[in-house]
Design a protein around this motif. Structure first.
Motif, PDB file in Angstrom:
ATOM      1  N   THR A 185       0.840  -1.196   0.000  1.00  0.00           N
ATOM      2  CA  THR A 185       0.000   0.000   0.000  1.00  0.00           C
ATOM      3  C   THR A 185       0.875   1.244   0.000  1.00  0.00           C
ATOM      4  N   VAL A 186       0.511   2.210  -0.835  1.00  0.00           N
ATOM      5  CA  VAL A 186       1.149   3.522  -0.817  1.00  0.00           C
ATOM      6  C   VAL A 186       0.151   4.527  -0.247  1.00  0.00           C
ATOM      7  N   ILE A 187       0.586   5.257   0.759  1.00  0.00           N
ATOM      8  CA  ILE A 187      -0.222   6.333   1.330  1.00  0.00           C
ATOM      9  C   ILE A 187       0.438   7.657   0.949  1.00  0.00           C
ATOM     10  N   SER A 188      -0.313   8.543   0.288  1.00  0.00           N
ATOM     11  CA  SER A 188       0.229   9.837  -0.147  1.00  0.00           C
ATOM     12  C   SER A 188      -0.485  10.966   0.584  1.00  0.00           C
ATOM     13  N   PRO A 189       0.109  11.459   1.667  1.00  0.00           N
ATOM     14  CA  PRO A 189      -0.511  12.568   2.394  1.00  0.00           C
ATOM     15  C   PRO A 189      -0.306  13.902   1.683  1.00  0.00           C
ATOM     16  N   GLY A 190      -1.290  14.769   1.821  1.00  0.00           N
ATOM     17  CA  GLY A 190      -1.124  16.160   1.454  1.00  0.00           C
ATOM     18  C   GLY A 190      -0.616  16.928   2.662  1.00  0.00           C
ATOM     19  N   LEU A 191      -0.973  18.188   2.776  1.00  0.00           N
ATOM     20  CA  LEU A 191      -0.516  19.002   3.900  1.00  0.00           C
ATOM     21  C   LEU A 191      -0.992  18.387   5.216  1.00  0.00           C
ATOM     22  N   THR A 192      -0.048  17.964   6.015  1.00  0.00           N
ATOM     23  CA  THR A 192      -0.332  17.254   7.263  1.00  0.00           C
ATOM     24  C   THR A 192       0.522  17.853   8.368  1.00  0.00           C
ATOM     25  N   ARG A 193      -0.054  18.025   9.540  1.00  0.00           N
ATOM     26  CA  ARG A 193       0.695  18.599  10.659  1.00  0.00           C
ATOM     27  C   ARG A 193       1.770  17.619  11.127  1.00  0.00           C
ATOM     28  N   SER A 194       3.011  18.063  11.050  1.00  0.00           N
ATOM     29  CA  SER A 194       4.133  17.237  11.462  1.00  0.00           C
ATOM     30  C   SER A 194       5.340  18.144  11.639  1.00  0.00           C
ATOM     31  N   GLU A 195       6.498  17.528  11.916  1.00  0.00           N
ATOM     32  CA  GLU A 195       7.720  18.294  12.094  1.00  0.00           C
ATOM     33  C   GLU A 195       8.529  18.411  10.806  1.00  0.00           C
ATOM     34  N   ILE A 215      -4.317  25.016   6.726  1.00  0.00           N
ATOM     35  CA  ILE A 215      -5.347  24.087   6.250  1.00  0.00           C
ATOM     36  C   ILE A 215      -4.941  22.626   6.463  1.00  0.00           C
ATOM     37  N   ALA A 216      -3.784  22.416   7.083  1.00  0.00           N
ATOM     38  CA  ALA A 216      -3.258  21.054   7.206  1.00  0.00           C
ATOM     39  C   ALA A 216      -4.178  20.169   8.038  1.00  0.00           C
ATOM     40  N   ILE A 217      -4.224  18.897   7.662  1.00  0.00           N
ATOM     41  CA  ILE A 217      -5.002  17.915   8.409  1.00  0.00           C
ATOM     42  C   ILE A 217      -4.131  17.315   9.512  1.00  0.00           C
ATOM     43  N   PRO A 218      -4.748  16.766  10.565  1.00  0.00           N
ATOM     44  CA  PRO A 218      -3.945  16.158  11.628  1.00  0.00           C
ATOM     45  C   PRO A 218      -3.291  14.866  11.158  1.00  0.00           C
ATOM     46  N   ALA A 219      -2.165  14.536  11.775  1.00  0.00           N
ATOM     47  CA  ALA A 219      -1.470  13.296  11.427  1.00  0.00           C
ATOM     48  C   ALA A 219      -2.344  12.074  11.686  1.00  0.00           C
ATOM     49  N   SER A 220      -3.289  12.198  12.606  1.00  0.00           N
ATOM     50  CA  SER A 220      -4.178  11.072  12.913  1.00  0.00           C
ATOM     51  C   SER A 220      -5.013  10.655  11.709  1.00  0.00           C
ATOM     52  N   ALA A 221      -5.255  11.579  10.770  1.00  0.00           N
ATOM     53  CA  ALA A 221      -6.016  11.228   9.563  1.00  0.00           C
ATOM     54  C   ALA A 221      -5.254  10.210   8.725  1.00  0.00           C
ATOM     55  N   ILE A 222      -3.940  10.299   8.722  1.00  0.00           N
ATOM     56  CA  ILE A 222      -3.131   9.338   7.981  1.00  0.00           C
ATOM     57  C   ILE A 222      -3.100   8.007   8.724  1.00  0.00           C
ATOM     58  N   GLY A 223      -3.044   8.081  10.047  1.00  0.00           N
ATOM     59  CA  GLY A 223      -3.134   6.858  10.839  1.00  0.00           C
ATOM     60  C   GLY A 223      -4.420   6.100  10.585  1.00  0.00           C
ATOM     61  N   GLU A 224      -5.511   6.828  10.431  1.00  0.00           N
ATOM     62  CA  GLU A 224      -6.807   6.202  10.127  1.00  0.00           C
ATOM     63  C   GLU A 224      -6.755   5.500   8.775  1.00  0.00           C
ATOM     64  N   ALA A 225      -6.114   6.139   7.794  1.00  0.00           N
ATOM     65  CA  ALA A 225      -6.015   5.532   6.465  1.00  0.00           C
ATOM     66  C   ALA A 225      -5.191   4.247   6.508  1.00  0.00           C
TER      67      ALA A 225
END
Length: 249
Positions: A185-195, A215-225
């Motif tokens: 699986t490839v996960i491609s995040p857009g603007l996401t809150r991180s360091e 407008i960034a989404i939380p990192a938890s959204a990627i965890g959900e994916a």
């Protein structure tokens, strides 16, 4: 005639996460632990992954941690071996570690280019090399590679970063086509809150990127994916997910 079940009989998977000390890696570890998975956390900042593992265990989850430098193959192998010794198997590897020191090409930040190549490409390859023998022996496994929307498009200052993320997608597709017993699986995040933005040494570029982070989404959204992808039945391979803020162009 009885049709064999394709449902995964082991919902509590052993999941190895690189770059687990912050951002997407940390959020994914917390999300998967809550879902009942056993997580092994790897990062260079051992104090952070140790604290995260302690938090997860305090909340009733199962977590171990190990020092990890994804640019060093032996370090990655030691991480995988430690997790395998602890849990007896390796079901999922989340190749999450990455760096993003954006800059214009004519700034000639060659050391930063090489760092991105080492972490974002070589690090992914090292993860694949370390877990493939284990997963092949098991007859099953799942490799989740974190790419980026920058692996689908190229923007000014992101040429080298985009090149590394295009490479992640290419490597993932090649592995998928070569595999009949592994899921990729490839996960491609857009603007996401991180360091990630903290690694941008060019002040103007860093400011421009940080200005977009409202407008960034939380990192938890990627965890959900990631949780969604790994929870599918064994005969379902979620190959690619792109997750970006609704407001991102």
């Amino acid at each position: 005639m009885t049709v064999p079940s394709t449902t995964d009989a082991s919902p509590d998977k052993v999941v190895l996460i690189t770059g687990a000390s912050s951002g997407i890696g940390e959020a994914t570890a917390r999300r998967l632990a809550v879902a009942g998975h056993r997580v092994a956390l790897g990062a260079r900042r051992t104090d952070r992954v140790a604290a995260l593992a302690k938090d997860i265990r305090a909340d009733g989850g199962s977590a171990v941690h190990h020092e990890l430098d994804v640019t060093n193959l032996e370090s990655v192998r030691a991480f995988v071996e430690a997790a395998h010794d602890q849990y007896g198997r390796v079901d999922v590897l989340v190749n999450n570690a990455g760096v993003m020191p954006l800059s214009p090409l004519d700034a000639l930040k060659v050391d930063e280019w090489n760092r991105m190549i080492d972490v974002n490409i070589r690090g992914v390859l090292h993860g694949i090399a370390a877990v493939l023998p284990v997963m092949r022996a098991q007859g099953a496994g799942h490799i989740v590679n974190i790419a980026s929307v920058s692996g689908h498009r190229v923007d000014p200052t992101a040429a080298v970063y985009s090149a590394t993320k295009f490479a992640v997608r290419a490597l993932s597709e090649g592995l998928r086509q070569e595999s009949r017993d592994l899921r990729v699986t490839v996960i491609s995040p857009g603007l996401t809150r991180s360091e990630l933005t903290e690694g941008i040494s060019d002040p103007g570029v860093r400011e421009a990127v940080q200005d977009q982070m409202g407008i960034a989404i939380p990192a938890s959204a990627i965890g959900e994916a990631i949780q969604y992808a790994i929870s599918q039945p064994l005969d379902v391979d979620v190959n690619e997910l792109v997750i970006r803020p609704t407001a991102q162009g």
